[in-house]
Design a protein around this motif. Structure first.
Motif, PDB file in Angstrom:
ATOM      1  N   THR A 157      39.368  44.189  41.712  1.00 47.34           N
ATOM      2  CA  THR A 157      38.878  45.542  41.926  1.00 47.34           C
ATOM      3  C   THR A 157      39.854  46.499  41.287  1.00 47.34           C
ATOM      4  N   SER A 158      39.537  47.784  41.422  1.00 43.16           N
ATOM      5  CA  SER A 158      40.354  48.765  40.714  1.00 43.16           C
ATOM      6  C   SER A 158      41.799  48.780  41.193  1.00 43.16           C
ATOM      7  N   ASP A 182      32.195  51.431  39.761  1.00 38.01           N
ATOM      8  CA  ASP A 182      30.944  51.232  39.039  1.00 38.01           C
ATOM      9  C   ASP A 182      31.036  51.952  37.711  1.00 38.01           C
ATOM     10  N   GLU A 233      36.180  49.322  44.524  1.00 36.69           N
ATOM     11  CA  GLU A 233      35.522  48.838  43.307  1.00 36.69           C
ATOM     12  C   GLU A 233      35.101  50.040  42.478  1.00 36.69           C
ATOM     13  N   ILE A 282      38.493  39.916  44.102  1.00 40.73           N
ATOM     14  CA  ILE A 282      37.186  39.903  44.741  1.00 40.73           C
ATOM     15  C   ILE A 282      36.409  38.684  44.263  1.00 40.73           C
TER      16      ILE A 282
END
Ligand SMILES: Cc1cn([C@@H]2O[C@H](COP(=O)(O)OP(=O)(O)OP(=O)(O)O)[C@@H](O)[C@H]2O)c(=O)[nH]c1=O
Length: 677
Positions: A319-320, A139, A137, A325
């Protein structure tokens, strides 16, 4: 380095400039910042009425530009940047926000409203710090600010205004002027940061970086990751610059994002601290230009939805690396298929029927017929195109439903048909922007190849042998130029695409310093003519295979231009004509990297420092259905593939071409230019 202690702190980090503005690129690279260029696709369409003050609009747009890139890169470029920088410049006068003019009249309207008056230029800047976590993930942490500069224009006469507009300079600039160039002559005074007007407030930016990388860490050591979301804890109250910028940046924007924030509790406006609560994480952040992206979740989700909506697909958050997710393991009870869902799937399943209806009508010259004889009924059309009445009626009705024809009902009589504006502009064979040639190529070449797509995917190679019963070592020599008829059809196809896209490519960059260009694989010269039209000081040599050059005269425009000449040769084998600028429009996508290297190597050998390569291709960064399907097309049709802008930049870099600049022309093709170092 004393001059830029902050910029040097960014060395080794992946800094991304989310901007197509050449001025921003220049300001930041002149400051010694090394960055990768990924222009944002965020459309500047926020509702200005939702913002209390113009700078809030600029800041919000800057945020959305940067966020779009920060969120796209892990998926589309398969890497997560450390920092993404976005900016937006606007001009405000008499309560109006002026962005880039859409046409000359719009530029006139803007410049005459600035004449003889003082106005403000605001640039909103967003810096996004991305932190990749172990579970893939990412931020995001957002810092934003804006800078205002006041500019006063002299009284502008009509002649001055029009001369300036006709110079072409206003078109890609907020407020319709460029203070750094001819527009400087219109200006009586500037109060504030000059570079802010040009597009990027460098001084304020460095102060913000200083805050992020030097003072904040030193004074409070406060940037930490609490394991769930990155939280910026309350900055030390004795950080003068922070509070100063906080006030100069004005109050926290009451943008849609702020008001719709999920789970955000705003403190009373006089309190310097407010709480951000999300999931089970709670922390305090100082009131300043710092904002947690998490607290913008509603708006970023909106941005994401907007992107995906354009592809008409709604996906759960990812997610990246693209893993899903936030999915419940137990699926909620399915209430049955929705109409829109089904419609989307059916549209996709039927896509080939629509294509083939278009190809058939085009091949049977329906659009040419209805151009010369509008208002025929199905029986009359059938007679003219020598087809069955039943079949013709079905085809005409399909074209009506696809928006290609209009029908007019008549009492007790059969309907009559006419071309729509779309058909008039692009489908009749004699229209200036006719795609008739390209449609024929799609029908006769691409269609049979695509019917073997499954094999192409399995084998990873083109399908000429299965589709045309012939193995081809070189698709151009063996297939496209194998017979006069096929060669003409292929040249027609390339000609029509070059005519439709040529102007956008020719005007994508300022090419005024180049005197000679060579259009490699320039086919009929259609692109070369667009370059000479756009650049009065430029001569272009079209270099293509002898079989192509001998036919090219069939395509020359009525008023030939003696600045376009043709040289026959094979760019893989023969010596290339000398030129300051080498144009490769829809060439590199035909070839695998090994062959691209051979060609770029030859161009590099023929180039001296300052020479440039201009590549025009559909770049995969767009991830539009057009670009990804075009990549499948290259798979089935050639030895090549479509690439991303960074892949082109890497290829060019390996041959000594740098200072890469990319423009998304909003036409079929994107453009990259790189200069020989
Ligand atoms: C007033 C003024 C503006 N500009 C340019 O105007 C564009 C603003 O548009 P934007 O929407 O902020 O940026 P963009 O060009 O669309 O790029 P992007 O960052 O990709 O949105 C930027 O280019 C600026 O330099 C000048 O070059 N000189 C001037 O004096």
């Amino acid at each position: 380095m004393v001059l830029n202690p902050v910029i040097s702190k960014l060395a080794g980090k992946l800094v991304v400039l989310a901007s197509a503005s050449p001025r921003r690129q220049e300001i930041l690279s002149n400051a010694g910042l090394r960055f990768e260029l990924v222009p944002s696709w965020f459309k500047e369409t926020l509702d200005k009425g939702l913002f209390k003050a113009p700078h809030e609009y600029a800041v919000e747009t800057a945020k959305q530009k940067a966020l779009e890139v920060a969120r796209r890169m892990p998926f589309k470029h398969l890497k997560t940047p450390d920092i993404v920088i976005g900016a937006d410049t606007i001009v405000t006068v008499d309560g109006m926000i002026l962005e880039k003019p859409v046409d000359k009249q719009d530029a006139y309207r803007m410049l005459s409203s600035l004449s003889g008056k003082e106005h403000s230029v605001f640039t909103g800047v967003a810096i996004i710090l991305c932190h990749e976590k172990e579970n893939d993930e990412v931020d995001y942490q957002l810092v934003h600010f804006y800078e205002e500069t006041k500019v006063k224009f002299a009284d502008l006469s009509e002649d001055m205004l029009w001369e300036y507009i006709n110079s072409g300079e206003p078109m890609d600039k907020a407020g319709g002027y460029g203070i750094q160039a001819l527009g400087g002559m219109l200006v009586e005074y500037v109060h504030g940061d000059f570079l802010n007007v040009v597009g990027f407030p460098l001084n304020h930016f460095c102060k913000q970086l200083d805050m992020i990388y030097n003072r904040l860490e030193l004074e409070s050591g406060s940037v930490h990751n609490n394991g769930t979301h990155l939280i910026l804890t309350q900055p030390s109250p004795n950080l003068p610059a922070l509070s100063k910028h906080s006030s100069s940046s004005g109050p926290r924007p009451k943008s849609p994002s702020a008001s719709q924030t999920n789970g955000t509790q705003s403190s009373p406006s006089d309190s310097p601290i407010h709480k951000v609560k999300r999931k089970d994480t709670e922390s305090e952040v100082g009131e300043s230009s710092w904002t947690l992206v998490n607290s913008l979740s509603k708006h970023t989700d909106d941005a994401e939805t907007e992107l995906r909506d354009s592809e008409n697909t709604k996906l759960p958050p990812t997610t990246s690396r693209g893993h899903m997710i936030g999915h419940n393991l137990t699926e909620p009870e399915d209430s049955g298929p929705k109409k829109e869902e089904l419609q989307r799937i059916i549209e996709l399943m039927d896509g080939f029927k629509a294509s083939k209806a278009l190809f058939t009508a085009s091949e049977m010259c329906v659009f040419d017929l209805l151009q010369s004889q509008p208002g025929l009924d199905a029986a009359q059309v059938a007679q003219e195109i020598k087809a069955s009445e039943k079949g013709t009626e079905c085809l005409l009705e399909a074209c009506v439903s696809l928006g290609l024809l209009k029908s007019k009902e008549r009492k007790y009589q059969r309907p009559v048909y006419k071309n729509t504006d779309l058909a008039k502009r692009f489908l009749r064979s004699d229209a200036p922007f006719s795609l008739h040639g390209y449609i024929q190529h799609c029908n006769n070449t691409v269609w049979p190849l695509f019917s073997h797509l499954e094999s192409a995917v399995r084998e990873g190679s083109n399908q000429h042998e299965k589709a045309f019963g012939k193995k081809s070592k070189d698709v151009f020599q063996d297939t496209f130029y194998n017979s006069q008829e096929i060669k003409l059809r292929f040249m027609n196809a390339m000609h029509s695409i070059a005519k439709v896209t040529g102007k956008a490519i020719a005007t994508a960059f300022d090419l005024s310093r180049f005197k000679t260009a060579c259009d490699l694989g320039g086919c009929t010269g259609a692109m070369a003519y667009e370059f000479t039209k756009a650049h009065p000081g430029l001569s272009v040599t079209v270099f293509d295979l002898p079989a192509v050059v001998e036919m090219s005269e069939h395509f020359h425009p009525l008023h030939t231009d003696n600045r376009v000449s043709f040289v026959a040769g094979d760019f893989f084998k023969d010596e290339l004509p000398k030129a300051d600028l080498y144009i490769l429009a829809r060439i590199l996508h035909d070839w695998p990297d090994e062959k691209v290297h051979i060609l770029l190597n030859k161009i590099a050998d023929a180039s001296t420092p300052g020479c440039a390569v201009l590549i025009a291709e559909t770049m995969l960064d767009g991830q539009t259905a057009y670009s990804t399907l075009q990549s499948l097309n290259m798979l089935a049709q050639t030895e090549g593939l479509e690439r991303t802008e960074s892949q082109y930049a890497d290829l060019l870099n390996k041959h000594g071409f740098g200072d890469t600049c990319v423009i998304h022309t909003k036409n079929f093709l994107d453009a990259v230019i790189a200069v020989k170092m």
